[in-house]
Design an enzyme around this catalytic site. Structure first.
Site, PDB file in Angstrom:
ATOM      1  N   LYS A  11       0.851  -1.206   0.000  1.00 46.15           N
ATOM      2  CA  LYS A  11       0.000   0.000   0.000  1.00 46.15           C
ATOM      3  C   LYS A  11       0.880   1.247   0.000  1.00 46.15           C
ATOM      4  O   LYS A  11       2.027   1.231   0.477  1.00 46.15           O
ATOM      5  CB  LYS A  11      -0.967   0.020   1.186  1.00 46.15           C
ATOM      6  CG  LYS A  11      -0.337   0.201   2.580  1.00 46.15           C
ATOM      7  CD  LYS A  11      -0.216   1.657   3.033  1.00 46.15           C
ATOM      8  CE  LYS A  11       0.496   1.769   4.373  1.00 46.15           C
ATOM      9  NZ  LYS A  11       1.116   3.053   4.660  1.00 46.15           N
ATOM     10  N   GLY A 100       6.936   1.818   5.197  1.00 46.38           N
ATOM     11  CA  GLY A 100       5.670   2.561   5.115  1.00 46.38           C
ATOM     12  C   GLY A 100       4.780   2.024   4.009  1.00 46.38           C
ATOM     13  O   GLY A 100       3.814   2.660   3.591  1.00 46.38           O
ATOM     14  N   GLY A 103       3.861  -3.728   4.256  1.00 46.38           N
ATOM     15  CA  GLY A 103       4.252  -5.101   3.911  1.00 46.38           C
ATOM     16  C   GLY A 103       3.713  -6.134   4.890  1.00 46.38           C
ATOM     17  O   GLY A 103       3.048  -7.092   4.492  1.00 46.38           O
ATOM     18  N   ASP A 138      -3.237  -0.747   9.824  1.00 49.16           N
ATOM     19  CA  ASP A 138      -3.297  -0.743   8.355  1.00 49.16           C
ATOM     20  C   ASP A 138      -3.878  -2.040   7.784  1.00 49.16           C
ATOM     21  O   ASP A 138      -4.102  -2.140   6.579  1.00 49.16           O
ATOM     22  CB  ASP A 138      -1.891  -0.539   7.755  1.00 49.16           C
ATOM     23  CG  ASP A 138      -1.423   0.903   7.894  1.00 49.16           C
ATOM     24  OD1 ASP A 138      -2.270   1.789   8.132  1.00 49.16           O
ATOM     25  OD2 ASP A 138      -0.202   1.121   7.769  1.00 49.16           O
TER      26      ASP A 138
HETATM   27  O1  C5P Z   1      -1.658  -0.307  14.866  1.00 48.62           O
HETATM   28  P1  C5P Z   1      -0.199  -0.537  14.694  1.00 48.62           P
HETATM   29  O2  C5P Z   1       0.297  -1.695  15.531  1.00 48.62           O
HETATM   30  O3  C5P Z   1       0.228  -0.655  13.279  1.00 48.62           O
HETATM   31  O4  C5P Z   1       0.513   0.757  15.270  1.00 48.62           O
HETATM   32  C1  C5P Z   1       1.891   0.809  15.572  1.00 48.62           C
HETATM   33  C2  C5P Z   1       2.167   2.035  16.417  1.00 48.62           C
HETATM   34  O5  C5P Z   1       1.923   3.227  15.663  1.00 48.62           O
HETATM   35  C3  C5P Z   1       1.251   2.171  17.633  1.00 48.62           C
HETATM   36  O6  C5P Z   1       1.771   1.501  18.747  1.00 48.62           O
HETATM   37  C4  C5P Z   1       1.243   3.666  17.861  1.00 48.62           C
HETATM   38  O7  C5P Z   1       2.422   4.083  18.494  1.00 48.62           O
HETATM   39  C5  C5P Z   1       1.301   4.224  16.438  1.00 48.62           C
HETATM   40  N1  C5P Z   1      -0.012   4.557  15.869  1.00 48.62           N
HETATM   41  C6  C5P Z   1      -0.724   5.639  16.363  1.00 48.62           C
HETATM   42  N2  C5P Z   1      -1.946   5.963  15.777  1.00 48.62           N
HETATM   43  C7  C5P Z   1      -2.436   5.240  14.752  1.00 48.62           C
HETATM   44  C8  C5P Z   1      -1.721   4.135  14.243  1.00 48.62           C
HETATM   45  C9  C5P Z   1      -0.503   3.817  14.820  1.00 48.62           C
HETATM   46  O8  C5P Z   1      -0.293   6.320  17.278  1.00 48.62           O
HETATM   47  N3  C5P Z   1      -3.603   5.600  14.208  1.00 48.62           N
END
Ligand code: C5P
Length: 290
Positions: A11, A100, A103, A138
């Protein structure tokens, strides 16, 4: 069906805005996401002993319970309520990690799609997206992909008109950025510039590739702790070779440029290849129907 193959499409963020910090520690996002043909290849076979095994061609990616494909399979079987089911999953990775480009998220989403098909489609796309939200912000987008406006943590999806046909060159510089660190830096710097999301959506509505490319913007670019020189150098190569626009995707560090001319895209690709190892050429794909 006991064996299947599945593609996990990368993406890109045509835009990325962070609106506010939430009480749960996550951030309220507003992003236009796009999936591309560039992908990892997965193959899966079902087991009847509750085991989930993953093997990957990148030796430094853990294959145990930390792996998102393992988490996705376990979440799927738990939701299905059948503890006897398990899977052998082989992942041929191409999409770089810490880029980013979603993957890992896309591998997780591909496991959900494939297991759903192999077990007789017990869940709707919406149910798979909700299951995906428990794996990462994501993952819901990566379940069906295409072109979407993503809000909330990234899990609230509204389908947008498809990106007009174009050639996309993606370049991942050597440095990588920590996602939590970048969010923290953004909290303390407070972004002054924001993408024109409404303008971008109206360009999609009008199939205006040039207008869209010129409006692409990612608030994380301004708070990068390192690598700004790499980013401007790569963007320079894109623009000098005829890209309509270029931007970093997600929390980086991959940058991409949009071209309406395949030959110009190839020239930019070849020029970047002289300096960077991870340079890819691809095209947008539409939302999956399954
Ligand atoms: O949801 P995911 O595990 O991919 O997110 C990784 C980190 O990115 C989270 O622990 C957080 O620190 C940050 N994040 C965030 N707000 C989001 C998505 C991710 O703060 N909407």
């Amino acid at each position: 069906m006991d064996f299947t193959a599945e593609k996990a499409y990368a993406k890109l963020n045509l835009s990325l805005d962070v609106l506010s910090k939430r009480d749960d520690g996550y951030h309220e996002m507003c992003m236009i996401m796009q999936s591309v043909a560039f992908c990892d290849d997965l193959s899966l076979s079902l087991r009847r002993d509750g085991m989930v095994n993953v093997s990957i061609n990148f030796h430094y990616i853990p294959c145990d319970d930390r792996n998102i494909a393992v988490k996705a399979a376990r979440a799927f079987f738990q939701r299905l309520g059948d503890p006897r089911l398990g899977a052998d999953i082989t992942i041929k990775k191409r999409v770089p990690v810490c880029a980013g480009m979603g993957g890992g998220s896309s591998d997780g989403a591909a496991v959900l799609r494939a297991l759903n098909r192999m077990t007789g489609k017990p869940f709707s796309v919406g149910e798979l997206e909700s299951l995906g939200a428990s794996l990462g912000s994501d993952v819901p987008f990566c379940v069906a992909g295409g072109t979407c406006l993503a809000t909330g943590r990234g899990e609230k999806l509204t389908e947008a008109p498809p990106l007009p046909h174009c050639t996309i060159v993606i370049c991942k510089p050597r440095f990588s950025v920590s996602t939590p660190e970048l969010f923290t830096r953004l909290d303390s710097f407070a972004a002054k510039l924001h993408p024109d999301t409404a303008g971008l959506l109206s360009c999609l509505e009008n199939s205006d590739l040039r207008g869209l490319s010129q409006r692409m913007y990612n608030v994380f670019e301004n708070v990068l702790p390192q690598g700004k020189e790499d980013l401007s150098k790569i963007k320079g190569v894109f623009i000098d070779n005829g890209a309509h626009g270029a931007v970093m995707t997600g929390t980086g560090s991959a940058v991409f440029g949009l071209f309406d001319d395949e030959k110009k895209a190839l020239t930019a690709h070849n020029e970047l290849k002289r300096t960077y190892r991870e340079v890819f050429i691809t095209t947008p794909i539409k939302r999956l129907v399954f």
